[in-house]
Design a protein around this motif. Structure first.
Motif, short mmCIF file in Angstrom:
data_model
loop_
_atom_site.label_atom_id
_atom_site.label_comp_id
_atom_site.label_asym_id
_atom_site.label_seq_id
_atom_site.Cartn_x
_atom_site.Cartn_y
_atom_site.Cartn_z
N SER A 1 32.70 -11.03 31.37
CA SER A 1 31.84 -10.17 30.54
C SER A 1 30.38 -10.54 30.72
N GLU A 2 30.14 -11.68 31.38
CA GLU A 2 28.76 -12.17 31.58
C GLU A 2 28.10 -11.44 32.75
N ARG A 3 26.80 -11.40 32.70
CA ARG A 3 26.00 -10.88 33.81
C ARG A 3 25.26 -12.06 34.40
N PHE A 4 25.51 -12.37 35.67
CA PHE A 4 24.84 -13.51 36.29
C PHE A 4 23.36 -13.22 36.49
N THR A 5 22.54 -14.17 36.08
CA THR A 5 21.09 -14.05 36.25
C THR A 5 20.66 -14.83 37.50
N VAL A 6 19.40 -14.67 37.86
CA VAL A 6 18.85 -15.43 38.98
C VAL A 6 18.97 -16.93 38.69
N GLU A 7 18.77 -17.30 37.43
CA GLU A 7 18.88 -18.72 37.05
C GLU A 7 20.32 -19.21 37.21
N ASP A 8 21.29 -18.37 36.84
CA ASP A 8 22.71 -18.74 37.00
C ASP A 8 23.04 -18.98 38.48
N ILE A 9 22.56 -18.10 39.33
CA ILE A 9 22.82 -18.23 40.77
C ILE A 9 22.14 -19.50 41.30
N GLY A 10 20.92 -19.77 40.82
CA GLY A 10 20.23 -21.00 41.22
C GLY A 10 21.00 -22.25 40.79
N GLN A 11 21.62 -22.19 39.60
CA GLN A 11 22.41 -23.32 39.12
C GLN A 11 23.66 -23.51 39.97
N LEU A 12 24.31 -22.41 40.36
CA LEU A 12 25.47 -22.52 41.25
C LEU A 12 25.07 -23.19 42.56
N ARG A 13 23.93 -22.80 43.12
CA ARG A 13 23.46 -23.39 44.37
C ARG A 13 23.15 -24.88 44.20
N ALA A 14 22.50 -25.23 43.08
CA ALA A 14 22.14 -26.63 42.85
C ALA A 14 23.39 -27.50 42.75
N VAL A 15 24.39 -27.01 42.02
CA VAL A 15 25.64 -27.77 41.89
C VAL A 15 26.35 -27.83 43.24
N GLY A 16 26.30 -26.74 43.99
CA GLY A 16 26.91 -26.72 45.32
C GLY A 16 26.29 -27.76 46.24
N ASP A 17 24.96 -27.87 46.20
CA ASP A 17 24.28 -28.88 47.02
C ASP A 17 24.65 -30.28 46.58
N GLU A 18 24.73 -30.49 45.27
CA GLU A 18 25.09 -31.81 44.74
C GLU A 18 26.51 -32.19 45.16
N GLU A 19 27.43 -31.23 45.05
CA GLU A 19 28.82 -31.48 45.46
C GLU A 19 28.89 -31.78 46.96
N GLN A 20 28.10 -31.07 47.75
CA GLN A 20 28.11 -31.30 49.19
C GLN A 20 27.59 -32.68 49.53
N GLN A 21 26.59 -33.14 48.80
CA GLN A 21 26.09 -34.50 49.02
C GLN A 21 27.17 -35.53 48.75
N GLN A 22 27.99 -35.29 47.71
CA GLN A 22 29.09 -36.21 47.41
C GLN A 22 30.13 -36.20 48.52
N VAL A 23 30.44 -35.01 49.04
CA VAL A 23 31.40 -34.91 50.14
C VAL A 23 30.87 -35.65 51.36
N THR A 24 29.59 -35.47 51.67
CA THR A 24 28.98 -36.14 52.81
C THR A 24 28.98 -37.65 52.63
#
Length: 198
Positions: free
Chosen positions: A127-150
């Protein structure tokens, strides 16, 4: 990321299943027909094997989902060396750390990949509408997770390199708990302890 809007359950299920069919059936890199799993928090479905029962269950979940937005998201860590299992773990962690619990995820990596870039397709009814900030947060967490994998991959590689030095011929099982050098006698084997926060 893009979305479609459908307020009626049956319409939502029809639109969602069209996306799921595309995600699961897209041909692989070797031009083989796709037979990918649909991964949810509650279980896994392989539509080619589960038949109508699995399809009906996914349709039911879409019909009964809250909200009238169906987001279609492509997630990629940017790491071309990730396996299908690593891609799944990474994508699920990114979603769940962003409080996205209702998702249908399909991994395109490994033998089920169709490009040289591992990624996951995700359908998110909400029911939520993703905002630019929400997408930015997804990317930030994705980068953080990738650093852990690396970091984990590097630590494991270092540990394996070290163990490779101790795999001396003539020792039981090809391994030894200690290694002797000419100058300093026995040394204890080092280990790497990797822990990830939830």
């Amino acid at each position: 990321m893009n979305f479609k809007t459908a307020s009626q359950g049956a319409v939502k299920a029809r639109i969602g299943m069209k996306s799921i069919d595309y995600f699961t059936r897209r041909p692989t890199l070797e031009a083989e027909p796709g037979n990918r799993e649909v991964i949810t928090r509650e279980g896994r479905f392989r539509l080619a094997d589960d038949g109508e029962q699995g399809r009906r269950e996914l349709e039911r979940r879409l019909e009964q989902s809250n909200g009238d937005h169906l987001y279609r998201v492509v997630m990629s860590s940017g790491n071309a060396g990730m396996t299908a299992q690593e891609t799944e773990r990474w994508a699920r962690s990114v979603l769940e750390r962003n409080n996205i619990d209702n998702y249908m995820l399909v991994v395109h990596a490994g033998q089920q990949g169709h490009t040289e870039h591992p990624h996951a397709h995700v359908l998110i009814p909400t029911s939520e509408r993703f905002t630019v900030e929400d997408i930015g947060q997804l990317r930030a967490v994705g980068d953080e997770e990738q650093q852990q994998v690396t970091y984990a991959a590097r630590a494991i590689s270092i540990n394996q390199d070290y163990e490779g030095e101790t795999n001396l011929p003539g020792k039981a099982g090809g391994r030894q708990a200690e290694r002797e050098t000419e100058n300093d006698g026995p040394q204890k084997k080092r280990t790497v302890d990797i822990q990830f926060g939830s």
